[in-house]
Design a protein around this motif. Structure first.
Motif, PDB file in Angstrom:
ATOM      1  N   VAL A  54       0.842  -1.199   0.000  1.00  0.00           N
ATOM      2  CA  VAL A  54       0.000   0.000   0.000  1.00  0.00           C
ATOM      3  C   VAL A  54       0.878   1.251   0.000  1.00  0.00           C
ATOM      4  CG1 VAL A  54      -1.694   1.319   1.350  1.00  0.00           C
ATOM      5  CG2 VAL A  54      -1.991  -1.154   1.027  1.00  0.00           C
ATOM      6  N   GLN A  55       1.897   1.271   0.841  1.00  0.00           N
ATOM      7  CA  GLN A  55       2.785   2.424   0.885  1.00  0.00           C
ATOM      8  C   GLN A  55       3.471   2.634  -0.466  1.00  0.00           C
ATOM      9  OE1 GLN A  55       5.600   2.548   4.114  1.00  0.00           O
ATOM     10  NE2 GLN A  55       6.613   4.346   3.304  1.00  0.00           N
ATOM     11  N   LYS A  56       3.970   1.570  -1.070  1.00  0.00           N
ATOM     12  CA  LYS A  56       4.653   1.690  -2.359  1.00  0.00           C
ATOM     13  C   LYS A  56       3.700   2.191  -3.439  1.00  0.00           C
ATOM     14  CE  LYS A  56       7.538  -0.823  -5.695  1.00  0.00           C
ATOM     15  NZ  LYS A  56       7.427   0.221  -6.616  1.00  0.00           N
ATOM     16  N   ALA A  57       2.480   1.683  -3.463  1.00  0.00           N
ATOM     17  CA  ALA A  57       1.502   2.126  -4.464  1.00  0.00           C
ATOM     18  C   ALA A  57       1.241   3.621  -4.339  1.00  0.00           C
ATOM     19  CB  ALA A  57       0.204   1.338  -4.319  1.00  0.00           C
ATOM     20  N   LEU A  58       1.107   4.097  -3.107  1.00  0.00           N
ATOM     21  CA  LEU A  58       0.848   5.521  -2.882  1.00  0.00           C
ATOM     22  C   LEU A  58       2.078   6.371  -3.214  1.00  0.00           C
ATOM     23  CD1 LEU A  58      -1.257   5.189   0.366  1.00  0.00           C
ATOM     24  CD2 LEU A  58      -2.087   6.029  -1.845  1.00  0.00           C
ATOM     25  N   GLU A  59       3.253   5.897  -2.826  1.00  0.00           N
ATOM     26  CA  GLU A  59       4.480   6.641  -3.133  1.00  0.00           C
ATOM     27  C   GLU A  59       4.742   6.664  -4.637  1.00  0.00           C
ATOM     28  OE1 GLU A  59       6.952   6.100   1.023  1.00  0.00           O
ATOM     29  OE2 GLU A  59       7.304   4.650  -0.581  1.00  0.00           O
ATOM     30  N   ASP A  60       4.516   5.545  -5.309  1.00  0.00           N
ATOM     31  CA  ASP A  60       4.707   5.499  -6.760  1.00  0.00           C
ATOM     32  C   ASP A  60       3.752   6.461  -7.472  1.00  0.00           C
ATOM     33  OD1 ASP A  60       6.685   3.603  -6.429  1.00  0.00           O
ATOM     34  OD2 ASP A  60       5.491   1.926  -7.212  1.00  0.00           O
ATOM     35  N   ALA A  61       2.589   6.690  -6.859  1.00  0.00           N
ATOM     36  CA  ALA A  61       1.596   7.594  -7.447  1.00  0.00           C
ATOM     37  C   ALA A  61       1.919   9.064  -7.163  1.00  0.00           C
ATOM     38  CB  ALA A  61       0.201   7.252  -6.934  1.00  0.00           C
ATOM     39  N   GLY A  62       2.850   9.323  -6.224  1.00  0.00           N
ATOM     40  CA  GLY A  62       3.284  10.706  -6.033  1.00  0.00           C
ATOM     41  C   GLY A  62       3.177  11.309  -4.653  1.00  0.00           C
ATOM     42  N   VAL A  63       3.017  10.487  -3.611  1.00  0.00           N
ATOM     43  CA  VAL A  63       2.994  11.061  -2.266  1.00  0.00           C
ATOM     44  C   VAL A  63       4.235  10.663  -1.486  1.00  0.00           C
ATOM     45  CG1 VAL A  63       0.475  11.187  -2.068  1.00  0.00           C
ATOM     46  CG2 VAL A  63       1.682   9.187  -1.206  1.00  0.00           C
ATOM     47  N   GLN A  64       4.466  11.401  -0.427  1.00  0.00           N
ATOM     48  CA  GLN A  64       5.587  11.130   0.472  1.00  0.00           C
ATOM     49  C   GLN A  64       5.031  11.087   1.886  1.00  0.00           C
ATOM     50  OE1 GLN A  64       8.501  14.261   0.512  1.00  0.00           O
ATOM     51  NE2 GLN A  64      10.052  12.963   1.426  1.00  0.00           N
ATOM     52  N   PHE A  65       5.355  10.034   2.616  1.00  0.00           N
ATOM     53  CA  PHE A  65       4.924   9.924   4.004  1.00  0.00           C
ATOM     54  C   PHE A  65       5.932  10.643   4.879  1.00  0.00           C
ATOM     55  CE2 PHE A  65       2.616   6.580   1.956  1.00  0.00           C
ATOM     56  CZ  PHE A  65       1.378   6.661   2.560  1.00  0.00           C
ATOM     57  N   ILE A  66       5.422  11.369   5.861  1.00  0.00           N
ATOM     58  CA  ILE A  66       6.259  12.154   6.760  1.00  0.00           C
ATOM     59  C   ILE A  66       6.262  11.465   8.113  1.00  0.00           C
ATOM     60  CG2 ILE A  66       6.578  14.404   7.854  1.00  0.00           C
ATOM     61  CD1 ILE A  66       4.796  15.511   5.507  1.00  0.00           C
ATOM     62  N   ALA A  67       7.455  11.136   8.588  1.00  0.00           N
ATOM     63  CA  ALA A  67       7.594  10.497   9.896  1.00  0.00           C
ATOM     64  C   ALA A  67       7.305  11.508  10.993  1.00  0.00           C
ATOM     65  CB  ALA A  67       9.004   9.939  10.057  1.00  0.00           C
ATOM     66  N   LYS A  68       7.122  11.016  12.176  1.00  0.00           N
ATOM     67  CA  LYS A  68       6.828  11.902  13.305  1.00  0.00           C
ATOM     68  C   LYS A  68       7.955  12.921  13.457  1.00  0.00           C
ATOM     69  CE  LYS A  68       5.184  11.905  17.981  1.00  0.00           C
ATOM     70  NZ  LYS A  68       4.676  11.113  19.076  1.00  0.00           N
ATOM     71  N   ASN A  69       7.553  14.164  13.551  1.00  0.00           N
ATOM     72  CA  ASN A  69       8.496  15.257  13.761  1.00  0.00           C
ATOM     73  C   ASN A  69       7.811  16.282  14.654  1.00  0.00           C
ATOM     74  OD1 ASN A  69       6.776  16.818  12.140  1.00  0.00           O
ATOM     75  ND2 ASN A  69       7.901  16.342  10.295  1.00  0.00           N
ATOM     76  N   GLY A  70       8.274  17.490  14.670  1.00  0.00           N
ATOM     77  CA  GLY A  70       7.664  18.511  15.519  1.00  0.00           C
ATOM     78  C   GLY A  70       6.185  18.710  15.258  1.00  0.00           C
ATOM     79  N   GLY A  71       5.738  18.469  14.026  1.00  0.00           N
ATOM     80  CA  GLY A  71       4.334  18.630  13.674  1.00  0.00           C
ATOM     81  C   GLY A  71       3.567  17.327  13.643  1.00  0.00           C
ATOM     82  N   GLY A  72       4.212  16.224  13.945  1.00  0.00           N
ATOM     83  CA  GLY A  72       3.553  14.922  13.910  1.00  0.00           C
ATOM     84  C   GLY A  72       3.669  14.262  12.551  1.00  0.00           C
ATOM     85  N   VAL A  73       3.086  13.075  12.441  1.00  0.00           N
ATOM     86  CA  VAL A  73       3.125  12.332  11.186  1.00  0.00           C
ATOM     87  C   VAL A  73       2.213  12.983  10.165  1.00  0.00           C
ATOM     88  CG1 VAL A  73       3.691  10.146  12.300  1.00  0.00           C
ATOM     89  CG2 VAL A  73       1.300  10.728  11.885  1.00  0.00           C
ATOM     90  N   GLY A  74       2.480  12.721   8.894  1.00  0.00           N
ATOM     91  CA  GLY A  74       1.635  13.291   7.863  1.00  0.00           C
ATOM     92  C   GLY A  74       1.944  12.708   6.507  1.00  0.00           C
ATOM     93  N   VAL A  75       1.461  13.386   5.493  1.00  0.00           N
ATOM     94  CA  VAL A  75       1.666  12.976   4.107  1.00  0.00           C
ATOM     95  C   VAL A  75       1.604  14.238   3.247  1.00  0.00           C
ATOM     96  CG1 VAL A  75      -0.785  12.505   3.725  1.00  0.00           C
ATOM     97  CG2 VAL A  75       0.896  11.343   2.342  1.00  0.00           C
ATOM     98  N   ARG A  76       2.365  14.233   2.169  1.00  0.00           N
ATOM     99  CA  ARG A  76       2.333  15.369   1.249  1.00  0.00           C
ATOM    100  C   ARG A  76       2.621  14.868  -0.159  1.00  0.00           C
ATOM    101  NH1 ARG A  76       7.722  17.819   3.809  1.00  0.00           N
ATOM    102  NH2 ARG A  76       9.169  16.279   3.023  1.00  0.00           N
TER     103      ARG A  76
END
Length: 84
Positions: A54-76
């Motif tokens: 699932v992660q690879k399919a989404l990344e191949d389609a053009g998103v990047q997952f953001i690991a926990k940081n000062g703003g928390g986890v996310g996606v862009r």
């Protein structure tokens, strides 16, 4: 590697992708996608290979997952990502 249901749903929405399309691209069932997204802000607990598909399919389609940081986890969207 961990990912929340909210991240999966957000990534899919950013890509303007239906659940069925994600299921097809990841070679998983639509029920798997629905169950993963239903976890909301909780970490998704599935087999590692399923999560990776699932992660690879989404990344191949053009998103990047953001690991926990000062703003928390996310996606862009990846910089320069084009519509499929």
């Amino acid at each position: 590697m961990s990912m929340t249901g909210t991240q999966i749903r957000a990534a899919r929405v950013l890509l303007e992708m239906e659940q069925a399309e994600l299921a097809e691209r990841a070679s998983v069932s639509i029920n798997t996608v629905r169950n993963m997204e239903a976890k909301g802000g909780q970490v998704v607990r599935v087999r590692l290979d399923t999560l990776m598909k699932v992660q690879k399919a989404l990344e191949d389609a053009g998103v990047q997952f953001i690991a926990k940081n000062g703003g928390g986890v996310g996606v862009r969207l990846k910089e320069g990502a084009s519509d499929d």
